[in-house]
Design a protein around this motif. Structure first.
Motif, PDB file in Angstrom:
ATOM      1  N   ALA A 152      33.407  39.829  -2.210  1.00  0.00           N
ATOM      2  CA  ALA A 152      34.595  40.360  -3.318  1.00  0.00           C
ATOM      3  C   ALA A 152      35.258  39.226  -3.859  1.00  0.00           C
ATOM      4  O   ALA A 152      34.913  38.526  -5.013  1.00  0.00           O
ATOM      5  N   CYS A 153      36.211  38.497  -3.029  1.00  0.00           N
ATOM      6  CA  CYS A 153      36.986  37.493  -3.426  1.00  0.00           C
ATOM      7  C   CYS A 153      36.009  36.105  -3.512  1.00  0.00           C
ATOM      8  O   CYS A 153      36.609  35.046  -4.234  1.00  0.00           O
ATOM      9  N   GLY A 154      35.425  35.939  -2.509  1.00  0.00           N
ATOM     10  CA  GLY A 154      34.626  34.486  -2.328  1.00  0.00           C
ATOM     11  C   GLY A 154      35.184  33.759  -2.047  1.00  0.00           C
ATOM     12  O   GLY A 154      34.474  32.337  -1.880  1.00  0.00           O
ATOM     13  N   CYS A 199      39.538  38.304   1.193  1.00  0.00           N
ATOM     14  CA  CYS A 199      39.398  39.735   1.750  1.00  0.00           C
ATOM     15  C   CYS A 199      38.703  40.213   2.961  1.00  0.00           C
ATOM     16  O   CYS A 199      38.749  41.436   3.327  1.00  0.00           O
ATOM     17  N   LYS A 200      37.951  39.355   3.694  1.00  0.00           N
ATOM     18  CA  LYS A 200      37.120  39.574   4.874  1.00  0.00           C
ATOM     19  C   LYS A 200      35.928  40.549   4.568  1.00  0.00           C
ATOM     20  O   LYS A 200      35.612  41.207   5.421  1.00  0.00           O
ATOM     21  N   CYS A 229      33.119  39.820   3.981  1.00  0.00           N
ATOM     22  CA  CYS A 229      31.665  39.435   3.796  1.00  0.00           C
ATOM     23  C   CYS A 229      31.645  38.975   5.265  1.00  0.00           C
ATOM     24  O   CYS A 229      30.748  37.926   5.623  1.00  0.00           O
ATOM     25  N   CYS A 265      31.413  33.724   2.689  1.00  0.00           N
ATOM     26  CA  CYS A 265      31.631  32.937   1.665  1.00  0.00           C
ATOM     27  C   CYS A 265      32.337  31.651   1.866  1.00  0.00           C
ATOM     28  O   CYS A 265      32.258  30.650   1.142  1.00  0.00           O
TER      29      CYS A 265
HETATM   30  S1  FES Z   1      34.217  37.692  -0.059  1.00  0.00           S
HETATM   31 FE1  FES Z   1      36.378  37.803   0.447  1.00  0.00          FE
HETATM   32  S2  FES Z   1      36.152  36.996   2.541  1.00  0.00           S
HETATM   33 FE2  FES Z   1      34.356  36.484   1.686  1.00  0.00          FE
END
Ligand code: FES
Ligand code: FAD
Length: 274
Positions: free
Chosen positions: A238-240, A244-245, A247, A259
């Motif tokens: 999501a955030c990359g 957001c945790k 991944c 990420c």
């Molecule tokens: S995509 Fe959000 S923490 Fe890795």
């Protein structure tokens, strides 16, 4: 004494509008996208990726989509992305035309560490996993260089010529036998390792990218034979940027974010299944 080329967080991430300078279909469902990006083209390390906002309208996926950096051209200030159409986001991406701009974020993540010790480099790709390995191949100087490519069928075999030009011996496996050897890419890897002299095993460095099942199989082979192996993990993102945790993967060093801490990890650190 050898000092490895540790590629990682040596560069800052930026967000920018990048103009499309080329966009072409190179195989059924496979596209190559070239974007103008002065900063990223000169500040990217093999294995890093960008996130693309594929569309600004609410009917389209709002979350950015991650894509590996497939190539860079510092003179032309461009970066290349190789992608497969798998869903709405990538389908929307195909509609973008030369001259349009895409909102991108990058370079992101930690890339490959190029091992200076070891005379044999083996790149192992599964499907679209070939995308970051082409960028990596440009940096590998080992005297013996191999790419083992696994695909479902012949028309997914791409980049062979790019690797050959870089001095790599390319071996292909397709699941239906339409190109190369019939079977899995791990059959080629196993065959190579089985025929290697014991003294050669210490010289091997494996760099792999592809679907999880393939990465798990490659990691197991590497572990059994005690081979150095790095894998570029895939995950839903999501955030990359580690916020957001979404991944997270379990590793021997605790939970890690694909990420931010990856996508490349030493194979022995990943705790399967994920
Ligand atoms: S995509 Fe959000 S923490 Fe890795
Ligand atoms: C670090 C990283 C680098 C990547 N590099 C590339 C690349 O160079 N080229 C490329 O084609 N793709 C790459 N991917 C995968 C790419 O991000 C997804 O295919 C894309 O986000 C799908 O978007 P979509 O909206 O078209 O598909 P969606 O509609 O979101 O999903 C369609 C199908 O694809 C599957 N899928 C979607 N995202 C992922 C994912 N991250 N991992 C596994 N399966 C997924 C879904 O399960 C679903 O079956 C990369 C992913 C990561 C994490």
């Amino acid at each position: 004494m050898h000092s490895d080329l540790k590629y990682g967080k040596m560069n800052l991430m930026i967000q920018e509008k990048a103009r499309i300078v080329e966009h072409q279909q190179i195989a059924p469902n496979y596209y190559k996208l070239t974007l103008l990006s002065h900063y990223i083209s000169s500040n990217t390390l093999p294995g890093q990726f960008i996130e693309i906002r594929v569309c600004d309208f609410t009917v389209c996926p709002l979350l950015r989509r991650p894509f590996s950096i497939h190539g860079t051209n510092k003179d032309k200030k461009t970066i290349e992305i190789l992608y497969e159409v798998v869903g709405l986001g990538t389908e929307v991406l195909t509609k973008h035309q030369i001259g349009q701009e895409l909102d991108i974020l990058g370079p992101l993540g930690n890339g490959f560490t190029i091992k200076k010790k070891g005379k044999i480099a083996i790149l192992v790709s599964g499907g679209m996993g070939v995308a970051p390995l082409k960028a990596l191949a440009e940096h590998i100087k080992a005297p013996a260089r191999y790419v083992f490519m696994g695909c479902k069928k012949m028309d997914q075999v791409v980049c062979e010529k790019d690797f050959s030009k870089l001095g790599f011996e390319v071996q292909v496996a397709t699941e239906n036998g339409s190109a190369g050897k019939k079977g899995l890419v791990t059959d080629i890897l196993n065959g190579f390792i089985d025929s290697a002299q014991p003294s050669e095993l210490n010289e091997i460095n494996i760099y792999a990218c592809g679907p999880k099942a393939m990465l798990k199989a490659v990691s197991e082979i590497a572990q059994q034979k005690k081979l150095n192996c790095q894998i570029s993990m895939e995950a839903y993102m999501a955030c990359g940027i580690g916020a957001c945790k979404g991944c997270a993967v379990k590793t021997t060093k605790g939970m890690k974010m694909v990420c931010k801490d990856g996508p490349v990890f030493p194979a022995q650190e990943i705790i399967w299944p994920i």
